[in-house]
Design an enzyme around this catalytic site. Structure first.
Site, mmCIF file in Angstrom:
data_model
loop_
_atom_site.group_PDB
_atom_site.id
_atom_site.type_symbol
_atom_site.label_atom_id
_atom_site.label_comp_id
_atom_site.label_asym_id
_atom_site.label_seq_id
_atom_site.Cartn_x
_atom_site.Cartn_y
_atom_site.Cartn_z
ATOM 1 N N LYS A 226 40.023 32.394 38.136
ATOM 2 C CA LYS A 226 40.923 31.414 38.064
ATOM 3 C C LYS A 226 41.846 31.580 39.304
ATOM 4 C CE LYS A 226 39.969 28.808 34.518
ATOM 5 N NZ LYS A 226 40.524 28.691 33.231
ATOM 6 N N ARG B 288 34.330 33.590 28.986
ATOM 7 C CA ARG B 288 33.493 32.555 29.563
ATOM 8 C C ARG B 288 33.686 32.891 31.132
ATOM 9 N NH1 ARG B 288 34.436 27.642 32.402
ATOM 10 N NH2 ARG B 288 32.992 26.020 32.038
#
Length: 288
Positions: free
Chosen positions: A232, A266
């Site tokens: 991210k 994830r």
């Protein structure tokens, strides 16, 4: 690490008990931030799915629309064309061929969710909590799949435009409590719901860090937790790490989150994550 967790999905199947659960990301889009375009072809997607499964993914999470910040929505017909052939292919491959326990579809559209479930999907991973397409709630009540309930403030195209909270953790807790009541009233069994606080979805770096420090607070709701922090942009801001150089930060965060009770992860890099979580489990204090 906390005690092993069970998560029930479609048909009453249980994922677990296991010390961790790995969602392998399978983007079938041309524009996802990490690997957009690499697996847009169905054959390429199925080949990559086999690699992810072989590396230890328990769930394959198929996404046909990028939800990165400022991404534009994809028409339902186009999302269906990308996703459904892959779901059908996975459903045919996984029986007796070492494929993972379950297939997930990352969508907020009721039409896509229903078609994916008809094609054999087991889980719906929804970034919107049924807010973008309210008819999704009816689909969930009818099919009762595994469901990832995620918090997002705004839509992808505008969620990162100066998001504000008085207390981000308290607001997400309140959001989860309200949404759980809404889902169970619609017929979704609570045992089939997984909670994801939505790192990067309408949050600044400070919001993301506050959430990750407080994962044990979300665990108090009594449902399994998922962290979706893989590569991210928060790691770019925190570590000055450009895209493609965030693996170390991702693995460090994953190990710490596992120690704080996060069950599902994830990720893009399944093999590295398996190593990280095995070490984290081996080094975790043992309860007498």
């Amino acid at each position: 690490m906390l005690a092993p967790v069970h998560w029930e999905i479609r048909g009453g199947r249980s994922l677990g008990p296991a010390p961790f659960l790995i969602f392998g990301i399978l983007n079938v889009t041309p524009d996802s931030f990490h690997d957009g375009g690499q697996y847009a072809n169905t054959d390429a997607a199925l080949a990559h799915a086999a690699v992810l499964a072989g590396e230890g993914a328990h769930v394959l999470d198929v996404g046909g629309e990028s939800t990165r910040p400022f991404a534009e929505p994809v028409p339902p017909e186009e999302e269906l064309e990308r996703v459904i052939p892959v779901v059908r292919g996975l459903n045919g491959l996984r029986c007796g061929n070492g494929m993972p326990w379950a297939v997930s579809v990352d969508t907020y559209k009721a039409r896509t969710a229903a078609a994916a479930l008809d094609a054999g999907a087991d889980i719906i991973n929804d970034v919107s909590a049924c807010a973008f397409d309210p008819q999704l709630l009816d689909v969930l009540g009818q099919y009762r799949p595994g469901y990832v309930l995620m918090h997002s403030k705004g839509r992808p195209e505008d969620m990162q435009k100066a998001p504000e909270y008085e207390d981000v953790v308290e607001e997400i807790l309140d959001f989860f409590e309200k949404k759980l009541k809404e889902l169970t009233s619609a017929g979704m069994p609570e045992a089939r719901i997984l909670l994801d606080p939505g790192i990067g979805f309408g949050k600044t770096l400070e919001h993301n860090l506050a959430i990750l420090r407080s994962m044990d607070r979300f665990a108090q709701l009594g449902l399994p937790l998922m962290a979706a922090v893989s590569n991210k942009s928060m790691f770019g801001a925190l570590c000055d790490a450009p895209p493609g150089q965030r693996q170390n930060a991702t693995q460090a965060a994953t190990a710490i989150l596992a120690s704080r009770g996060v069950f599902a992860h994830r990720v893009h890099d399944v093999a590295l994550t398996v190593q990280t979580l095995r070490v984290a489990e081996a080094l975790a204090p043992r309860v007498a």
